[in-house]
Design a protein around this motif. Structure first.
Motif, PDB file in Angstrom:
ATOM      1  N   ILE A 131      -6.171  41.406  -4.835  1.00  0.00           N
ATOM      2  CA  ILE A 131      -5.310  40.974  -3.729  1.00  0.00           C
ATOM      3  C   ILE A 131      -6.079  39.958  -2.896  1.00  0.00           C
ATOM      4  N   SER A 132      -5.550  38.766  -2.799  1.00  0.00           N
ATOM      5  CA  SER A 132      -6.202  37.719  -2.021  1.00  0.00           C
ATOM      6  C   SER A 132      -5.814  37.834  -0.557  1.00  0.00           C
ATOM      7  N   LEU A 133      -6.493  37.073   0.290  1.00  0.00           N
ATOM      8  CA  LEU A 133      -6.176  37.051   1.712  1.00  0.00           C
ATOM      9  C   LEU A 133      -4.753  36.562   1.938  1.00  0.00           C
ATOM     10  N   ALA A 137      -1.725  38.630   3.772  1.00  0.00           N
ATOM     11  CA  ALA A 137      -0.925  38.093   4.878  1.00  0.00           C
ATOM     12  C   ALA A 137       0.555  38.194   4.552  1.00  0.00           C
ATOM     13  N   GLY A 138       0.907  37.900   3.310  1.00  0.00           N
ATOM     14  CA  GLY A 138       2.304  37.985   2.896  1.00  0.00           C
ATOM     15  C   GLY A 138       2.845  39.395   3.001  1.00  0.00           C
ATOM     16  N   VAL A 139       2.021  40.384   2.628  1.00  0.00           N
ATOM     17  CA  VAL A 139       2.441  41.783   2.714  1.00  0.00           C
ATOM     18  C   VAL A 139       2.736  42.164   4.154  1.00  0.00           C
ATOM     19  N   PHE A 140       1.850  41.808   5.075  1.00  0.00           N
ATOM     20  CA  PHE A 140       2.039  42.182   6.480  1.00  0.00           C
ATOM     21  C   PHE A 140       3.261  41.485   7.093  1.00  0.00           C
ATOM     22  N   GLY A 144       6.624  43.327   8.303  1.00  0.00           N
ATOM     23  CA  GLY A 144       7.170  43.061   9.635  1.00  0.00           C
ATOM     24  C   GLY A 144       8.668  42.841   9.586  1.00  0.00           C
ATOM     25  N   GLY A 145       9.135  42.116   8.559  1.00  0.00           N
ATOM     26  CA  GLY A 145      10.569  41.918   8.399  1.00  0.00           C
ATOM     27  C   GLY A 145      11.295  43.215   8.123  1.00  0.00           C
ATOM     28  N   ALA A 146      10.700  44.058   7.264  1.00  0.00           N
ATOM     29  CA  ALA A 146      11.310  45.355   6.960  1.00  0.00           C
ATOM     30  C   ALA A 146      11.362  46.240   8.196  1.00  0.00           C
ATOM     31  N   GLY A 298       6.981  36.257   3.646  1.00  0.00           N
ATOM     32  CA  GLY A 298       6.066  37.207   3.017  1.00  0.00           C
ATOM     33  C   GLY A 298       6.077  37.117   1.511  1.00  0.00           C
ATOM     34  N   VAL A 299       7.275  37.056   0.925  1.00  0.00           N
ATOM     35  CA  VAL A 299       7.397  36.949  -0.533  1.00  0.00           C
ATOM     36  C   VAL A 299       6.816  35.626  -1.018  1.00  0.00           C
ATOM     37  N   TYR A 300       7.044  34.564  -0.265  1.00  0.00           N
ATOM     38  CA  TYR A 300       6.500  33.251  -0.649  1.00  0.00           C
ATOM     39  C   TYR A 300       4.971  33.284  -0.689  1.00  0.00           C
ATOM     40  N   LEU A 301       4.360  33.880   0.342  1.00  0.00           N
ATOM     41  CA  LEU A 301       2.900  33.944   0.387  1.00  0.00           C
ATOM     42  C   LEU A 301       2.345  34.766  -0.777  1.00  0.00           C
ATOM     43  N   VAL A 302       3.037  35.862  -1.111  1.00  0.00           N
ATOM     44  CA  VAL A 302       2.568  36.722  -2.195  1.00  0.00           C
ATOM     45  C   VAL A 302       2.721  36.046  -3.552  1.00  0.00           C
ATOM     46  N   THR A 303       3.891  35.481  -3.803  1.00  0.00           N
ATOM     47  CA  THR A 303       4.189  34.950  -5.134  1.00  0.00           C
ATOM     48  C   THR A 303       3.536  33.604  -5.395  1.00  0.00           C
ATOM     49  N   THR A 304       3.057  32.906  -4.352  1.00  0.00           N
ATOM     50  CA  THR A 304       2.396  31.617  -4.569  1.00  0.00           C
ATOM     51  C   THR A 304       0.889  31.724  -4.460  1.00  0.00           C
ATOM     52  N   SER A 305       0.406  32.943  -4.252  1.00  0.00           N
ATOM     53  CA  SER A 305      -1.043  33.157  -4.162  1.00  0.00           C
ATOM     54  C   SER A 305      -1.623  33.271  -5.555  1.00  0.00           C
ATOM     55  N   ARG A 306      -2.750  32.609  -5.779  1.00  0.00           N
ATOM     56  CA  ARG A 306      -3.449  32.678  -7.062  1.00  0.00           C
ATOM     57  C   ARG A 306      -4.817  33.309  -6.863  1.00  0.00           C
ATOM     58  N   ALA A 307      -4.979  34.449  -7.488  1.00  0.00           N
ATOM     59  CA  ALA A 307      -6.302  35.079  -7.426  1.00  0.00           C
ATOM     60  C   ALA A 307      -7.260  34.323  -8.333  1.00  0.00           C
TER      61      ALA A 307
END
Length: 312
Positions: A131-133, A137-140, A144-146, A298-307
């Motif tokens: 899990i990258s930074l 951030a995307g998860v949090f 927050g939206g949920a 949040g979804v954008y940050l998660v799905t565009t993150s590359r470990a």
């Protein structure tokens, strides 16, 4: 076919799938629970999926007869994964149906938009994916939206009942677990092979719970005591949301990246909300678009993150 055309086909397939997923809650709300109990509704979807995918598998085998392509051989270990996958799939559909007893299509779809975040967390826990930074951030932000859906809705929107939102979260928990569990076998078997077994095992699980509710009191739709719109919505869900989408998703994944496909899931709450408000199934409240924006970010940050471990 050149690369550009293939990408267009992939984008069109993904767009169609998530438009179907966006309309699905609206159609389901018409049927459940007024004309069909959640237990029977789930069983009907599972049985229809079983019949459809076994028929498709038979047709594929007939077409492949005389060619080098043989029938896929399933190991005992993978068959057990299909069993567990079928149970999780049945749980996903049941929680989805049960949610309509207590809440509206908008909230079902809004909470469903957080599923990529939960998938990421489960994948990190069970598949040891880093899990990258950016992902964190995307998860949090998504959480927050949920939380905005939960904390700011109960007193201003009668559709946002605690148990209704709980069933929405149970739905995505089952769904996310299903995705993580079946990730490995999805690379070894065709979608038709996977779905025919999972729908079959899911049907076996659903039937004992559904049979007691098969009566005129709980399922008037089977006794001619439902409007035409209910039958139209039921067949729309069975044909499109249960079968067609499972054909289009593999096509989209074949031509465009999975992260790109997943971004189309952001359309689902928007489509559901527009249709629900137009049909009078829900009302417009300020927290819905704000929560949607947070979930999309949040979804954008998660799905565009590359470990670093996985740059593909």
């Amino acid at each position: 076919m050149n690369t550009t055309n293939k990408k267009w086909i992939g984008h069109l397939a993904a767009l169609t799938v998530y438009i179907i997923f966006g309309i699905n809650p609206n159609c389901s709300k018409v049927v459940v629970p007024e004309y069909m109990s959640p237990e029977v509704y789930t069983a009907v979807r599972m049985l229809f999926g079983t019949a459809a995918f076994w028929l498709l598998a038979f047709l594929v085998d007939v077409c492949a007869a005389g060619t080098e392509r043989g029938r896929e051989q399933i190991t005992a270990r993978d068959m057990w994964i299909f069993v567990l996958g079928g149970i999780l799939l049945a749980g996903t559909l049941f929680a989805f149906s049960e949610a309509f007893r207590f809440t509206s299509p908008c909230y079902v779809s809004l909470v469903s938009a957080t599923s990529p975040l939960l998938v990421m967390l489960l994948a990190a826990l069970f598949l040891k994916e880093p899990i990258s930074l950016r992902k964190s951030a995307g998860v949090f932000v998504g959480i927050g939206g949920a939380l905005m859906i939960v904390l700011f809705s109960w007193k201003i929107d009668a559709n946002a009942t605690p148990i209704g939102l709980l069933m929405c979260f149970v739905n995505i928990l089952f769904y996310a677990s299903y995705l993580v569990l079946t990730r490995g076998v999805s690379r070894r078997y065709s979608p038709i092979t996977m779905m025919k077994w999972m729908f079959l095992y899911g049907s076996v699980v659903c039937l004992p719970f559904a049979i007691p509710f098969f009566s005129k009191e709980f399922c008037p739709i089977f006794f001619g005591q439902a409007p035409v719109s209910a039958y139209v919505c039921l067949f729309t869900v069975l044909i499109f949301a249960t079968v067609v989408s499972y054909f289009l998703l593999p096509i989209s994944l074949r031509y465009i990246r999975p992260t790109t496909v997943s971004m189309y899931s952001n359309l689902q709450p928007l489509v559901t909300a527009c249709v629900a408000i137009a049909l009078g199934q829900d009302i417009f409240t300020w927290n819905k678009p704000v929560a949607l924006v947070l979930i999309v970010i949040g979804v954008y940050l998660v799905t565009t993150s590359r470990a670093k471990e996985n740059e593909s």
